[in-house]
Design a protein around this motif. Sequence first.
Motif, PDB file in Angstrom:
ATOM      1  N   THR A 132      81.148  40.411  82.988  1.00 53.16           N
ATOM      2  CA  THR A 132      80.294  41.272  81.942  1.00 53.16           C
ATOM      3  C   THR A 132      79.519  40.118  80.904  1.00 53.16           C
ATOM      4  O   THR A 132      78.568  40.547  80.554  1.00 53.16           O
ATOM      5  N   GLY A 133      80.176  39.135  80.558  1.00 60.31           N
ATOM      6  CA  GLY A 133      79.621  38.534  79.348  1.00 60.31           C
ATOM      7  C   GLY A 133      78.206  37.902  79.669  1.00 60.31           C
ATOM      8  O   GLY A 133      77.366  38.113  78.700  1.00 60.31           O
ATOM      9  N   GLY A 134      78.069  37.116  80.684  1.00 64.73           N
ATOM     10  CA  GLY A 134      76.789  36.252  81.149  1.00 64.73           C
ATOM     11  C   GLY A 134      75.622  36.915  81.062  1.00 64.73           C
ATOM     12  O   GLY A 134      74.815  37.100  80.040  1.00 64.73           O
ATOM     13  N   PRO A 135      75.371  38.163  81.706  1.00 63.45           N
ATOM     14  CA  PRO A 135      74.378  38.676  82.277  1.00 63.45           C
ATOM     15  C   PRO A 135      74.064  40.050  80.894  1.00 63.45           C
ATOM     16  O   PRO A 135      72.966  39.867  80.748  1.00 63.45           O
ATOM     17  N   VAL A 136      75.095  40.508  80.605  1.00 64.64           N
ATOM     18  CA  VAL A 136      74.800  41.375  79.680  1.00 64.64           C
ATOM     19  C   VAL A 136      74.778  40.985  78.365  1.00 64.64           C
ATOM     20  O   VAL A 136      73.814  41.311  77.579  1.00 64.64           O
ATOM     21  N   GLY A 137      75.472  39.846  77.906  1.00 62.79           N
ATOM     22  CA  GLY A 137      75.239  38.924  76.716  1.00 62.79           C
ATOM     23  C   GLY A 137      73.802  38.619  76.530  1.00 62.79           C
ATOM     24  O   GLY A 137      73.026  38.603  75.394  1.00 62.79           O
ATOM     25  N   THR A 138      73.517  37.765  77.765  1.00 57.14           N
ATOM     26  CA  THR A 138      71.956  37.239  77.614  1.00 57.14           C
ATOM     27  C   THR A 138      71.074  38.464  77.436  1.00 57.14           C
ATOM     28  O   THR A 138      70.037  38.302  76.646  1.00 57.14           O
ATOM     29  N   ALA A 139      71.052  39.566  78.129  1.00 53.89           N
ATOM     30  CA  ALA A 139      70.051  40.920  78.058  1.00 53.89           C
ATOM     31  C   ALA A 139      70.164  41.247  76.523  1.00 53.89           C
ATOM     32  O   ALA A 139      69.287  41.575  75.984  1.00 53.89           O
ATOM     33  N   ILE A 140      71.508  41.258  76.060  1.00 56.04           N
ATOM     34  CA  ILE A 140      71.508  41.598  74.223  1.00 56.04           C
ATOM     35  C   ILE A 140      70.722  40.523  73.559  1.00 56.04           C
ATOM     36  O   ILE A 140      69.882  41.110  72.758  1.00 56.04           O
ATOM     37  N   MET A 141      70.888  39.488  73.765  1.00 57.22           N
ATOM     38  CA  MET A 141      70.362  38.393  73.149  1.00 57.22           C
ATOM     39  C   MET A 141      68.600  38.816  73.159  1.00 57.22           C
ATOM     40  O   MET A 141      67.894  38.690  72.306  1.00 57.22           O
ATOM     41  N   GLY A 142      68.286  38.685  74.597  1.00 59.28           N
ATOM     42  CA  GLY A 142      67.000  39.008  74.835  1.00 59.28           C
ATOM     43  C   GLY A 142      66.273  40.161  74.076  1.00 59.28           C
ATOM     44  O   GLY A 142      65.047  40.027  73.763  1.00 59.28           O
ATOM     45  N   ASN A 143      66.949  41.228  74.055  1.00 55.79           N
ATOM     46  CA  ASN A 143      66.407  42.573  73.548  1.00 55.79           C
ATOM     47  C   ASN A 143      66.254  42.096  71.755  1.00 55.79           C
ATOM     48  O   ASN A 143      65.370  42.642  71.271  1.00 55.79           O
ATOM     49  N   TRP A 144      67.173  41.628  71.286  1.00 57.11           N
ATOM     50  CA  TRP A 144      67.382  41.357  70.031  1.00 57.11           C
ATOM     51  C   TRP A 144      66.310  40.183  69.268  1.00 57.11           C
ATOM     52  O   TRP A 144      65.838  40.320  68.454  1.00 57.11           O
ATOM     53  N   PHE A 145      66.180  39.313  70.212  1.00 56.39           N
ATOM     54  CA  PHE A 145      65.207  38.133  69.859  1.00 56.39           C
ATOM     55  C   PHE A 145      63.804  38.169  70.552  1.00 56.39           C
ATOM     56  O   PHE A 145      63.681  37.262  71.415  1.00 56.39           O
ATOM     57  N   CYS A 146      63.181  39.212  70.273  1.00 59.77           N
ATOM     58  CA  CYS A 146      61.980  39.569  71.090  1.00 59.77           C
ATOM     59  C   CYS A 146      60.622  39.609  70.081  1.00 59.77           C
ATOM     60  O   CYS A 146      59.644  39.792  70.812  1.00 59.77           O
ATOM     61  N   ASP A 147      60.898  39.161  69.034  1.00 58.65           N
ATOM     62  CA  ASP A 147      59.618  39.206  68.215  1.00 58.65           C
ATOM     63  C   ASP A 147      58.942  37.624  68.442  1.00 58.65           C
ATOM     64  O   ASP A 147      59.449  36.816  68.793  1.00 58.65           O
ATOM     65  N   ASN A 148      57.674  37.529  67.896  1.00 60.36           N
ATOM     66  CA  ASN A 148      56.900  36.602  68.031  1.00 60.36           C
ATOM     67  C   ASN A 148      57.401  35.262  67.449  1.00 60.36           C
ATOM     68  O   ASN A 148      57.545  34.086  68.164  1.00 60.36           O
ATOM     69  N   GLU A 149      58.303  35.216  66.376  1.00 61.17           N
ATOM     70  CA  GLU A 149      59.032  34.141  65.623  1.00 61.17           C
ATOM     71  C   GLU A 149      59.943  33.768  66.648  1.00 61.17           C
ATOM     72  O   GLU A 149      60.399  32.359  66.904  1.00 61.17           O
ATOM     73  N   SER A 150      60.725  34.489  67.074  1.00 57.03           N
ATOM     74  CA  SER A 150      62.069  34.218  68.146  1.00 57.03           C
ATOM     75  C   SER A 150      61.483  33.779  69.219  1.00 57.03           C
ATOM     76  O   SER A 150      62.097  32.823  69.951  1.00 57.03           O
TER      77      SER A 150
END
Length: 186
Positions: A132-150
């Motif tokens: 669960t860690g790899g794909p789901v953790g990466t998806a969470i990170m992608g969802n949270w770091f989605c602004d232009n600066e990120s």
Amino acid sequence: EADKAHNLSRLKSYQWWAYFVTFGAYFMAHFSRKCYSTVKPQLKSEAGLDQNVLSEMDSVFMFTYAIGSFISGRLGDTYRPSTIIAIGLLGSGICLIAMIIGILFDFEGMSTAFGNFFYLATYFVFGFFQSTGGPVGTAIMGNWFCDNESHKNRGLIFGTWTCHQYLGDIIAAIVTAIILHYKIVY
């Protein structure tokens, strides 16, 4: 426009929380995996596990981890990703406790067939939970770091975030070495 600025401000205020929580979760997943690989000689000499069983445990784990990555990724897209990671961490912990129980109660000594089956079955399930860690953790990170600066700093953000695996492995090796050195019952 004010709502958009407010939402961006809220997103930015929680980004580092998401970063450290997912970092910590995956750090612990790697920590738990590395401990096993470090104590393999003791599992063989003190717990009585056969080298073939240890190899089969590795194979079963990697097989279910690989298949589980596809399943976990889909589950993370379908359900709340934080729930999927929580289930993975809880399940991983239960599997590790089961391994300790098997060693403490000498399942291998009671019956080689039962002990072998127990450890293989536990590692079969452990692989799914760990996936669960790899794909789901990466998806969470992608969802949270989605602004232009990120987006501009995504390489740096994800580059530092993926250090969770190396730090988990390093700290696990150190902790395990201390436990073995002082002959602490594990």
